[in-house]
Scaffold this motif. Structure first.
Motif, PDB file in Angstrom:
ATOM      1  N   ASN A 137       0.819  -1.216   0.000  1.00 50.46           N
ATOM      2  CA  ASN A 137       0.000   0.000   0.000  1.00 50.46           C
ATOM      3  C   ASN A 137       0.854   1.268   0.000  1.00 50.46           C
ATOM      4  OD1 ASN A 137       0.988  -0.262   2.591  1.00 50.46           O
ATOM      5  ND2 ASN A 137      -0.942   0.239   3.598  1.00 50.46           N
ATOM      6  N   LYS A 138       2.172   1.100   0.052  1.00 44.76           N
ATOM      7  CA  LYS A 138       3.086   2.240  -0.029  1.00 44.76           C
ATOM      8  C   LYS A 138       3.721   2.365  -1.413  1.00 44.76           C
ATOM      9  CE  LYS A 138       4.103   2.016   4.914  1.00 44.76           C
ATOM     10  NZ  LYS A 138       5.154   1.840   5.948  1.00 44.76           N
ATOM     11  N   GLY A 139       3.269   1.517  -2.353  1.00 42.47           N
ATOM     12  CA  GLY A 139       3.732   1.631  -3.729  1.00 42.47           C
ATOM     13  C   GLY A 139       4.953   0.814  -4.080  1.00 42.47           C
ATOM     14  N   SER A 140       5.431  -0.017  -3.164  1.00 45.41           N
ATOM     15  CA  SER A 140       6.562  -0.891  -3.490  1.00 45.41           C
ATOM     16  C   SER A 140       6.052  -2.109  -4.259  1.00 45.41           C
ATOM     17  CB  SER A 140       7.277  -1.348  -2.218  1.00 45.41           C
ATOM     18  OG  SER A 140       7.853  -0.247  -1.549  1.00 45.41           O
ATOM     19  N   ILE A 141       6.792  -2.500  -5.296  1.00 47.86           N
ATOM     20  CA  ILE A 141       6.417  -3.642  -6.125  1.00 47.86           C
ATOM     21  C   ILE A 141       7.557  -4.659  -6.088  1.00 47.86           C
ATOM     22  CG2 ILE A 141       5.572  -4.388  -8.373  1.00 47.86           C
ATOM     23  CD1 ILE A 141       5.103  -1.414  -9.045  1.00 47.86           C
ATOM     24  N   ASN A 165       5.605   5.975  -7.948  1.00 48.51           N
ATOM     25  CA  ASN A 165       5.541   7.315  -7.354  1.00 48.51           C
ATOM     26  C   ASN A 165       4.108   7.828  -7.252  1.00 48.51           C
ATOM     27  OD1 ASN A 165       4.906   7.901  -9.976  1.00 48.51           O
ATOM     28  ND2 ASN A 165       6.600   9.339 -10.334  1.00 48.51           N
ATOM     29  N   ILE A 166       3.130   6.938  -7.431  1.00 50.62           N
ATOM     30  CA  ILE A 166       1.736   7.348  -7.291  1.00 50.62           C
ATOM     31  C   ILE A 166       1.184   6.843  -5.958  1.00 50.62           C
ATOM     32  CG2 ILE A 166       1.336   7.368  -9.782  1.00 50.62           C
ATOM     33  CD1 ILE A 166      -0.044   4.675  -9.525  1.00 50.62           C
ATOM     34  N   SER A 167       0.150   7.495  -5.481  1.00 54.16           N
ATOM     35  CA  SER A 167      -0.511   7.064  -4.252  1.00 54.16           C
ATOM     36  C   SER A 167      -1.444   5.904  -4.584  1.00 54.16           C
ATOM     37  CB  SER A 167      -1.304   8.231  -3.658  1.00 54.16           C
ATOM     38  OG  SER A 167      -2.021   7.811  -2.520  1.00 54.16           O
ATOM     39  N   CYS A 168      -1.188   4.744  -3.964  1.00 55.59           N
ATOM     40  CA  CYS A 168      -1.970   3.547  -4.319  1.00 55.59           C
ATOM     41  C   CYS A 168      -2.325   2.745  -3.069  1.00 55.59           C
ATOM     42  CB  CYS A 168      -1.217   2.688  -5.324  1.00 55.59           C
ATOM     43  SG  CYS A 168       0.446   2.219  -4.800  1.00 55.59           S
ATOM     44  N   VAL A 186      -0.358  -0.674 -11.930  1.00 62.55           N
ATOM     45  CA  VAL A 186      -0.859  -0.146 -10.660  1.00 62.55           C
ATOM     46  C   VAL A 186      -1.651   1.118 -10.953  1.00 62.55           C
ATOM     47  CG1 VAL A 186      -0.257   0.693  -8.365  1.00 62.55           C
ATOM     48  CG2 VAL A 186       1.173  -1.046  -9.471  1.00 62.55           C
ATOM     49  N   PHE A 187      -2.862   1.188 -10.427  1.00 60.58           N
ATOM     50  CA  PHE A 187      -3.715   2.351 -10.635  1.00 60.58           C
ATOM     51  C   PHE A 187      -3.715   3.231  -9.388  1.00 60.58           C
ATOM     52  CE2 PHE A 187      -5.331  -1.060 -13.297  1.00 60.58           C
ATOM     53  CZ  PHE A 187      -5.419  -0.439 -14.539  1.00 60.58           C
ATOM     54  N   ALA A 188      -3.637   4.533  -9.607  1.00 62.69           N
ATOM     55  CA  ALA A 188      -3.631   5.481  -8.491  1.00 62.69           C
ATOM     56  C   ALA A 188      -4.995   5.522  -7.818  1.00 62.69           C
ATOM     57  CB  ALA A 188      -3.249   6.871  -8.992  1.00 62.69           C
ATOM     58  N   ASP A 189      -4.994   5.917  -6.557  1.00 61.22           N
ATOM     59  CA  ASP A 189      -6.247   6.015  -5.804  1.00 61.22           C
ATOM     60  C   ASP A 189      -7.221   7.002  -6.449  1.00 61.22           C
ATOM     61  OD1 ASP A 189      -5.279   4.193  -3.967  1.00 61.22           O
ATOM     62  OD2 ASP A 189      -4.474   5.741  -2.637  1.00 61.22           O
ATOM     63  N   ASN A 190      -6.682   8.055  -7.080  1.00 60.38           N
ATOM     64  CA  ASN A 190      -7.557   9.061  -7.701  1.00 60.38           C
ATOM     65  C   ASN A 190      -7.994   8.680  -9.115  1.00 60.38           C
ATOM     66  OD1 ASN A 190      -5.285   9.465  -9.250  1.00 60.38           O
ATOM     67  ND2 ASN A 190      -4.833  11.519  -8.465  1.00 60.38           N
ATOM     68  N   ASN A 204       5.480   5.741 -15.662  1.00 65.41           N
ATOM     69  CA  ASN A 204       4.409   6.437 -14.954  1.00 65.41           C
ATOM     70  C   ASN A 204       3.607   7.244 -15.966  1.00 65.41           C
ATOM     71  OD1 ASN A 204       5.044   5.786 -12.079  1.00 65.41           O
ATOM     72  ND2 ASN A 204       6.981   6.756 -12.635  1.00 65.41           N
ATOM     73  N   MET A 205       2.296   7.104 -15.914  1.00 68.74           N
ATOM     74  CA  MET A 205       1.446   7.742 -16.913  1.00 68.74           C
ATOM     75  C   MET A 205       0.295   8.480 -16.234  1.00 68.74           C
ATOM     76  SD  MET A 205      -0.590   5.901 -20.061  1.00 68.74           S
ATOM     77  CE  MET A 205       0.943   5.188 -20.652  1.00 68.74           C
ATOM     78  N   ASN A 206       0.124   9.753 -16.610  1.00 65.33           N
ATOM     79  CA  ASN A 206      -1.009  10.541 -16.129  1.00 65.33           C
ATOM     80  C   ASN A 206      -2.122  10.422 -17.158  1.00 65.33           C
ATOM     81  OD1 ASN A 206      -2.867  12.716 -15.609  1.00 65.33           O
ATOM     82  ND2 ASN A 206      -1.309  13.595 -14.249  1.00 65.33           N
ATOM     83  N   MET A 207      -3.136   9.622 -16.843  1.00 60.82           N
ATOM     84  CA  MET A 207      -4.200   9.362 -17.814  1.00 60.82           C
ATOM     85  C   MET A 207      -5.054  10.595 -18.063  1.00 60.82           C
ATOM     86  SD  MET A 207      -5.379   5.514 -16.721  1.00 60.82           S
ATOM     87  CE  MET A 207      -5.532   5.911 -14.975  1.00 60.82           C
ATOM     88  N   PHE A 208      -5.284  11.402 -17.028  1.00 60.79           N
ATOM     89  CA  PHE A 208      -6.109  12.602 -17.173  1.00 60.79           C
ATOM     90  C   PHE A 208      -5.432  13.593 -18.116  1.00 60.79           C
ATOM     91  CE2 PHE A 208      -7.592  16.787 -15.596  1.00 60.79           C
ATOM     92  CZ  PHE A 208      -8.943  16.629 -15.871  1.00 60.79           C
TER      93      PHE A 208
END
Length: 215
Positions: A137-141, A165-168, A186-190, A204-208
């Motif tokens: 939950n801290k983004g480590s894979i 580097n995203i909040s997940c 991995v999908f960000a919480d937002n 890392n990809m910003n879909m918005f």
């Protein structure tokens, strides 16, 4: 019936047959979840302490069982097949005290083939090639890879690690095969960004932002 044959019995014959029928194998507790792979079934009971492997090639039978005692329960489990024999199945178990353990389904009572201790909440995924991805939950894979020894035996090793580097904290994630390459998403919480990891590089990809740019 087997081979598509339908057989008819008189009610009295069926009743007598039922009396002499051997008891079906069963777990001690009520089964809560089931996972199926090839000819192996893994079940977890409602108390999340009794992990059981079954075979059902000709008739169902209990293959192995592992009980967790005291305050230890199984939060989650995933299954994967052997790279050299699809009939051999491995079970990755995640306990509530943050231990990750991998067992052969036929030997759940034995010592684990692999173990890893993490100090946070975790989501686990298996891959078609018999490997495992682990997301915290801290983004480590983490990538746990199946390896074949010189004696044709299977071992598991943690071969790669990355940090998103995203909040997940919700750990929304999935495994995807692209050009025969195992990718972990991995999908960000937002729900506006995501991380794609191939164990060789991380994207890392910003879909918005991508959608706005497209329009």
């Amino acid at each position: 019936m087997e081979n598509g044959v339908i057989q008819a019995y008189h009610a009295t014959q069926a009743s007598e047959a039922y009396k002499t029928m051997p008891a079906f194998p069963r777990t001690n507790e009520v089964i809560r979840s089931v996972q199926l792979l090839n000819k192996t079934v893994i079940t977890l009971d409602s108390s999340k302490r009794e992990l059981t492997s079954w075979t059902y090639q000709h008739s169902s039978s209990v293959e192995s069982t592992r009980f967790y005692l005291d305050d230890i329960i199984i939060n989650e489990y995933a299954i994967a097949s052997s790279a050299i024999n699809l009939e051999i199945v491995y079970v990755l178990v995640l306990t509530n005290n943050h231990w990750i353990e991998i067992y052969p389904s036929k030997s759940l009572k034995h010592e684990p083939l692999f173990s890893l201790h993490l100090r946070c909440s975790v989501k686990v995924h298996s891959t078609p090639n018999g490997n495992f991805f682990i997301l915290t939950n801290k983004g480590s894979i983490y990538f746990i890879k199946q390896k074949i020894t010189g004696d044709k035996e299977i071992t598991f090793e943690q071969t790669a690690q990355a940090q998103s580097n995203i909040s997940c904290s919700m750990m929304l994630s999935s495994v995807l095969i692209l050009n025969e390459l195992e990718c972990f998403i991995v999908f960000a919480d937002n729900a506006q960004s995501m991380t794609i990891w191939t164990t060789e590089k991380i994207i890392n990809m910003n879909m918005f932002h991508h959608l706005l740019h497209h329009h």
